[in-house]
Write a protein that holds these residues in place. Structure first.
Motif, PDB file in Angstrom:
ATOM      1  N   UNK A 117       0.828  -1.213   0.000  1.00  0.00           N
ATOM      2  CA  UNK A 117       0.000   0.000   0.000  1.00  0.00           C
ATOM      3  C   UNK A 117       0.858   1.256   0.000  1.00  0.00           C
ATOM      4  N   UNK A 118       1.891   1.280   0.844  1.00  0.00           N
ATOM      5  CA  UNK A 118       2.771   2.447   0.909  1.00  0.00           C
ATOM      6  C   UNK A 118       3.515   2.656  -0.407  1.00  0.00           C
ATOM      7  N   UNK A 119       3.947   1.552  -1.032  1.00  0.00           N
ATOM      8  CA  UNK A 119       4.647   1.662  -2.308  1.00  0.00           C
ATOM      9  C   UNK A 119       3.741   2.241  -3.389  1.00  0.00           C
ATOM     10  N   UNK A 120       2.516   1.744  -3.481  1.00  0.00           N
ATOM     11  CA  UNK A 120       1.594   2.258  -4.492  1.00  0.00           C
ATOM     12  C   UNK A 120       1.359   3.753  -4.288  1.00  0.00           C
TER      13      UNK A 120
ATOM     14  N   UNK B 266      17.457  -1.746 -13.204  1.00  0.00           N
ATOM     15  CA  UNK B 266      16.252  -0.974 -12.910  1.00  0.00           C
ATOM     16  C   UNK B 266      16.603   0.502 -12.760  1.00  0.00           C
ATOM     17  N   UNK B 267      15.590   1.332 -12.875  1.00  0.00           N
ATOM     18  CA  UNK B 267      15.763   2.773 -12.725  1.00  0.00           C
ATOM     19  C   UNK B 267      16.269   3.100 -11.323  1.00  0.00           C
ATOM     20  N   UNK B 268      17.288   3.935 -11.229  1.00  0.00           N
ATOM     21  CA  UNK B 268      17.912   4.218  -9.934  1.00  0.00           C
ATOM     22  C   UNK B 268      16.973   4.962  -8.987  1.00  0.00           C
ATOM     23  N   UNK B 269      16.149   5.873  -9.521  1.00  0.00           N
ATOM     24  CA  UNK B 269      15.210   6.600  -8.654  1.00  0.00           C
ATOM     25  C   UNK B 269      14.157   5.660  -8.077  1.00  0.00           C
ATOM     26  N   UNK B 270      13.629   4.775  -8.940  1.00  0.00           N
ATOM     27  CA  UNK B 270      12.634   3.808  -8.476  1.00  0.00           C
ATOM     28  C   UNK B 270      13.256   2.865  -7.450  1.00  0.00           C
ATOM     29  N   UNK B 271      14.478   2.407  -7.712  1.00  0.00           N
ATOM     30  CA  UNK B 271      15.182   1.519  -6.770  1.00  0.00           C
ATOM     31  C   UNK B 271      15.301   2.193  -5.410  1.00  0.00           C
ATOM     32  N   UNK B 272      15.691   3.462  -5.398  1.00  0.00           N
ATOM     33  CA  UNK B 272      15.898   4.176  -4.137  1.00  0.00           C
ATOM     34  C   UNK B 272      14.591   4.305  -3.357  1.00  0.00           C
ATOM     35  N   UNK B 273      13.509   4.667  -4.057  1.00  0.00           N
ATOM     36  CA  UNK B 273      12.209   4.832  -3.392  1.00  0.00           C
ATOM     37  C   UNK B 273      11.747   3.518  -2.783  1.00  0.00           C
ATOM     38  N   UNK B 274      11.859   2.435  -3.555  1.00  0.00           N
ATOM     39  CA  UNK B 274      11.412   1.127  -3.067  1.00  0.00           C
ATOM     40  C   UNK B 274      12.279   0.657  -1.904  1.00  0.00           C
ATOM     41  N   UNK B 275      13.579   0.752  -2.077  1.00  0.00           N
ATOM     42  CA  UNK B 275      14.512   0.261  -1.057  1.00  0.00           C
ATOM     43  C   UNK B 275      14.358   1.009   0.258  1.00  0.00           C
ATOM     44  N   UNK B 276      13.943   2.267   0.196  1.00  0.00           N
ATOM     45  CA  UNK B 276      13.838   3.081   1.401  1.00  0.00           C
ATOM     46  C   UNK B 276      12.392   3.269   1.876  1.00  0.00           C
TER      47      UNK B 276
ATOM     48  N   UNK C  63      10.635  -2.440   4.059  1.00  0.00           N
ATOM     49  CA  UNK C  63      11.394  -3.150   3.027  1.00  0.00           C
ATOM     50  C   UNK C  63      12.818  -3.380   3.516  1.00  0.00           C
ATOM     51  N   UNK C  64      13.282  -4.625   3.413  1.00  0.00           N
ATOM     52  CA  UNK C  64      14.660  -4.923   3.830  1.00  0.00           C
ATOM     53  C   UNK C  64      15.595  -5.078   2.638  1.00  0.00           C
ATOM     54  N   UNK C  65      15.042  -5.196   1.427  1.00  0.00           N
ATOM     55  CA  UNK C  65      15.909  -5.272   0.264  1.00  0.00           C
ATOM     56  C   UNK C  65      15.274  -6.026  -0.887  1.00  0.00           C
TER      57      UNK C  65
END
Length: 207
Positions: free
Chosen positions: A33-36, A97-107, A111-113
């Motif tokens: 939910x938070x990711x969406x 993958x896109x670096x901006x998307x990776x950063x948002x998801x990872x943080x 999310x642990x990774x």
């Protein structure tokens, strides 16, 4: 075989690929939910397409009756479909993958990774993704669902503009971006009750 090639720009090949992220136990749905919500608010919908907590329905006995309940297929894991760049690396063919998307998801909280090598996400093969999606009744070729842009957050204090509950005040406890609905705790017959409303049937309280 899933056809997922998105586009080519000057020999750069983009494809939609499914990845898996690891979460704290019990946080799968909150993470999804938070990711969406973050994907929508940060305008990443052109790079992150679907977020899925794989579940299946099973029968359980409750109070002497057999009822259907959802059960997570992979506790502590969430599937996410992202735009990826197909490229050659030292290991052969790979995807970035896109670096901006990776950063948002990872943080994102909970999310642990990503599942992968080190910090590099490794996508599921088309066959793996199709098999997993089939288990939850989803066609791997299904088009991305349109998400509503809802300018509210869970916890917001709002007032209802819909006639049935006109001018009642409450707090948002859930947001459904896919269907454009929100759940608001309202007083009904003297008790706080969750009421589902269209997102355009409420407005933020002005203090």
């Amino acid at each position: 075989m899933t056809e997922n090639i998105e586009k080519k720009d000057d020999e750069i090949v983009y494809e939609k690929k499914w990845y898996i992220i690891h979460t704290y136990s019990g946080y799968e749905k909150k993470v999804a939910t938070d990711l969406e919500k973050r994907i929508q608010s940060l305008n990443l919908t052109d790079r992150v397409f679907r977020v899925l907590v794989p579940e299946e329905e099973v029968l359980e006995e409750k109070r002497g009756k057999m009822v259907k309940v959802p059960r997570k297929l992979f506790p502590s894991y969430v599937m996410i479909e992202m735009l990826s760049v197909k490229e050659e690396n030292e290991l052969g063919l790979g995807y970035r993958v896109d670096s901006d998307a990776w950063y948002v998801i990872r943080n994102t909280n909970g999310v642990t990774g990503f599942v992968g090598v080190g910090s590099d996400p490794i996508p599921l093969s088309d066959e793996e993704a199709s098999e997993l999606l089939a288990k939850v009744g989803i066609d791997a070729n299904e088009e991305q669902k349109t998400l509503y842009k809802i300018d509210f957050e869970i916890g917001d204090k709002v007032v209802v503009t819909k006639e049935t509950f006109l001018d009642q005040e409450g707090e948002i406890t859930d947001i459904d971006y896919e269907h454009g609905r929100v759940t608001v705790m309202l007083e009904v017959f003297g008790r706080l009750t969750p009421v589902e409303l269209e997102y355009n049937e409420i407005s933020k309280l002005e203090y």
